[in-house]
Every structure is written in structure tokens, then in C-alpha cells.
Motif scaffolding. Sequence first.
Motif, mmCIF file in Angstrom:
data_model
loop_
_atom_site.group_PDB
_atom_site.id
_atom_site.type_symbol
_atom_site.label_atom_id
_atom_site.label_comp_id
_atom_site.label_asym_id
_atom_site.label_seq_id
_atom_site.Cartn_x
_atom_site.Cartn_y
_atom_site.Cartn_z
ATOM 1 N N ILE A 112 51.678 -5.459 -39.173
ATOM 2 C CA ILE A 112 52.371 -5.797 -37.926
ATOM 3 C C ILE A 112 53.191 -4.611 -37.429
ATOM 4 O O ILE A 112 53.216 -4.309 -36.233
ATOM 5 C CB ILE A 112 53.263 -7.042 -38.129
ATOM 6 N N CYS A 113 53.860 -3.930 -38.353
ATOM 7 C CA CYS A 113 54.677 -2.760 -37.963
ATOM 8 C C CYS A 113 53.817 -1.689 -37.296
ATOM 9 O O CYS A 113 54.213 -1.090 -36.291
ATOM 10 C CB CYS A 113 55.390 -2.183 -39.176
ATOM 11 N N ALA A 114 52.633 -1.427 -37.871
ATOM 12 C CA ALA A 114 51.748 -0.404 -37.302
ATOM 13 C C ALA A 114 51.200 -0.834 -35.950
ATOM 14 O O ALA A 114 50.956 0.009 -35.074
ATOM 15 C CB ALA A 114 50.611 -0.104 -38.272
ATOM 16 N N LEU A 115 50.983 -2.138 -35.774
ATOM 17 C CA LEU A 115 50.526 -2.631 -34.469
ATOM 18 C C LEU A 115 51.616 -2.457 -33.415
ATOM 19 O O LEU A 115 51.330 -2.142 -32.255
ATOM 20 C CB LEU A 115 50.117 -4.105 -34.572
ATOM 21 N N ILE A 116 52.865 -2.665 -33.828
ATOM 22 C CA ILE A 116 53.983 -2.492 -32.897
ATOM 23 C C ILE A 116 54.125 -1.026 -32.501
ATOM 24 O O ILE A 116 54.261 -0.692 -31.320
ATOM 25 C CB ILE A 116 55.302 -2.988 -33.541
ATOM 26 N N ARG A 117 54.047 -0.156 -33.522
ATOM 27 C CA ARG A 117 54.206 1.282 -33.273
ATOM 28 C C ARG A 117 53.562 2.061 -34.418
ATOM 29 O O ARG A 117 53.939 1.862 -35.568
ATOM 30 C CB ARG A 117 55.690 1.627 -33.179
ATOM 31 N N PRO A 118 52.570 2.920 -34.128
ATOM 32 C CA PRO A 118 51.962 3.728 -35.189
ATOM 33 C C PRO A 118 53.030 4.464 -35.984
ATOM 34 O O PRO A 118 53.989 4.982 -35.409
ATOM 35 C CB PRO A 118 51.064 4.700 -34.414
ATOM 36 N N PHE A 127 45.692 -3.023 -37.652
ATOM 37 C CA PHE A 127 44.834 -4.154 -37.317
ATOM 38 C C PHE A 127 43.978 -4.537 -38.523
ATOM 39 O O PHE A 127 43.816 -5.721 -38.844
ATOM 40 C CB PHE A 127 43.943 -3.805 -36.124
ATOM 41 N N GLY A 128 43.441 -3.523 -39.219
ATOM 42 C CA GLY A 128 42.626 -3.782 -40.398
ATOM 43 C C GLY A 128 43.417 -4.464 -41.501
ATOM 44 O O GLY A 128 42.910 -5.363 -42.180
ATOM 45 N N LEU A 129 44.675 -4.051 -41.695
ATOM 46 C CA LEU A 129 45.520 -4.677 -42.712
ATOM 47 C C LEU A 129 45.777 -6.146 -42.398
ATOM 48 O O LEU A 129 45.694 -7.009 -43.282
ATOM 49 C CB LEU A 129 46.848 -3.929 -42.824
#
Length: 317
Positions: free
Chosen positions: A87-93, A300-302
Motif C-alpha cells: 500500500i505504501c508503494a502504491l501511495i508513493r514509490p 501492486f504485485g505485493l
Amino acid sequence: MLLFIGFMLLGFVFLYAGGEALVRGAGNIALRSGMSPFIVGMTIVAFATSSPELAVSMQGAFVGVDDLAIGNVVGSNIANIGLVLGICALIRPMQVQARILRLDLPWLIFVSLLLVAFLNDGRISRPAGLVFLVGLGVFLFWNIQVARREIETEQVRLEFESAAPRNERSSAMDWLLILAGLVALVLGGWAFVHGGVGLATSLGVSPALIALTVIAIGTSLPELATSIVAAIKGNADIAVGNVVGSNFFNILAVLGLTAVFHPLDRGGITMIDLVTMLLFAMVLVPLILTRNRIGRFEGFGLVVGYIGYMAWLAKAG
């Protein structure tokens, strides 16, 4: 069934409040004693966000539901990487810059492998719990020494200073916060486990399934909240460090202390659950050690991987 859900909601409130009080009190005392914000962020904060897992696993062992105690840690470690970091990576790489995280990651793989090896025999004995606790001491000592030697960038240090701000309140107030936090964690752990066991019974499913899903997500919410705030602010090192540190403490401190108190049988926790936990940890190796980055595609994959695991549990249960 609504009563048991109510117990779990009440338990979550106490667990979250207790963890927050522990972070503020223990973090401030550590800073006042001369510990740097960087070391506090890598140790005290990560441990405090794992305190709900400790409270729930200890309560699970106390009432004799061993697979709930183990499933809470295994499910939480999976959720921390698949759900929280996803979720964190989806919010901001997230661009990971802290070198100490790249040094910690192989140790997380080793500790996860150690847990799989112990549970391959079906239980975590008291000697195995002591091994975890000794490993915790070694990890803390090594991490503090490396943190003192490593010359991190100014941006990384500023990130951790923002995560561990010093408050000028009295030392007595900090100790009061710690005491209140511990009381809240004990109450929250009891309510969460009571509600979880009751919910499993009313639904006709195993406590292991509830532990791997509902309870694991609930105890991972402090990590989710901390990491999302860090991700929004662009503090990727805190978001990732919080998860990596929390997963370390979940295995070494939570299961170590619980197994010393009460040897744990694997129960309904399968090797598929354990291998899934290990695979999620291993996924971080190419992302952090090679690329130093977790982008939206990887995030997204995670998340998809975590949803797939939840779907498999629902089908298997």
C-alpha cells in the motif's frame, strides 16, 4: 458473533493506544539517555509497533491456543510486507537510502528460515525460544554498533529524527506512559484473543485461520499507520525500516518470549503459511538490495500476492 467482533474492536483500540503510549514514553527516555534518533527509530519504534503482536501471542499461549500465538506472528509478518509495504508503494514509490536496511535484510531472511526450521518439527520449544532471545540481543547490539559507524545521508537522519521527536515532558510522565501502555496492551491482548477465539468457534473455523487473517491484520495496523504516514511524507526509509524491524521483533522477541513462557505447538499453521512468510521476505531482496526501490508496479504485485494468499486461506478454511 457480534459480541466477539465487539471484543476484537475493543481489543484493537487498547492495543493501538498501548503501542502508541509505549512508543512515546520509551522513545523519549531513550533520547534523553543520549541515544540518537536514528538508533531509536531503528530499534525502540520498531519494537513498540510490535508490542500488540507480543500481547496477543502471550495471551494466546496463556489460554492454550498455540496456533493463534504463532499464526499471529506469521500472518503479521506476511501482512507487513504484502499489505503495508504494498500500500505504501502504491501511495508513493519508495526510494530506500539507509544502508543499514540493506545490511539488515539478509538477517531477516536467516531469522525467517530459522523459524521455518524450528516449526518443521511441529513446535517451538523453550530452548528454541532462548535461541530467539539470544538472537534478539545479538541483533540489537549489532544494529546499534552498525548504526553508530554508518555515515547515513542527512536526509536519512532527518527522516528518523522526525519519527522519534524528543518531548520536554518530565521523566515521570514518560514512565507513566510506559506503564499505561503496558496495561492497555495486556487488556487489549485479552480482549482481542477472547474475541478471536469466540469468532472462530462461532464461524466453525480454526483459531489458526482467524490468527492468520483478522488478528494478523489487526495487530499490523500500527505498522500500517506508521508506514503510510512516512510514505506520504516521502520518508521511505522509515516505512521500510519499520516493517523490517517489526518483522525481526515479531520472530525474535514475540515468539522467543512466548515460547520461553510456554512452548508452542504449530497446530493449524501449515508449512505453506511459513513458506509464504519466507517468500514475502525474500521478495524484498532484489527490490532493496539490487534496486534500492519499491515502485508502484512492485507495490501492486505485493498487494495482489497478499490478496491471493488471503483467498487461498479462505478456500482452504
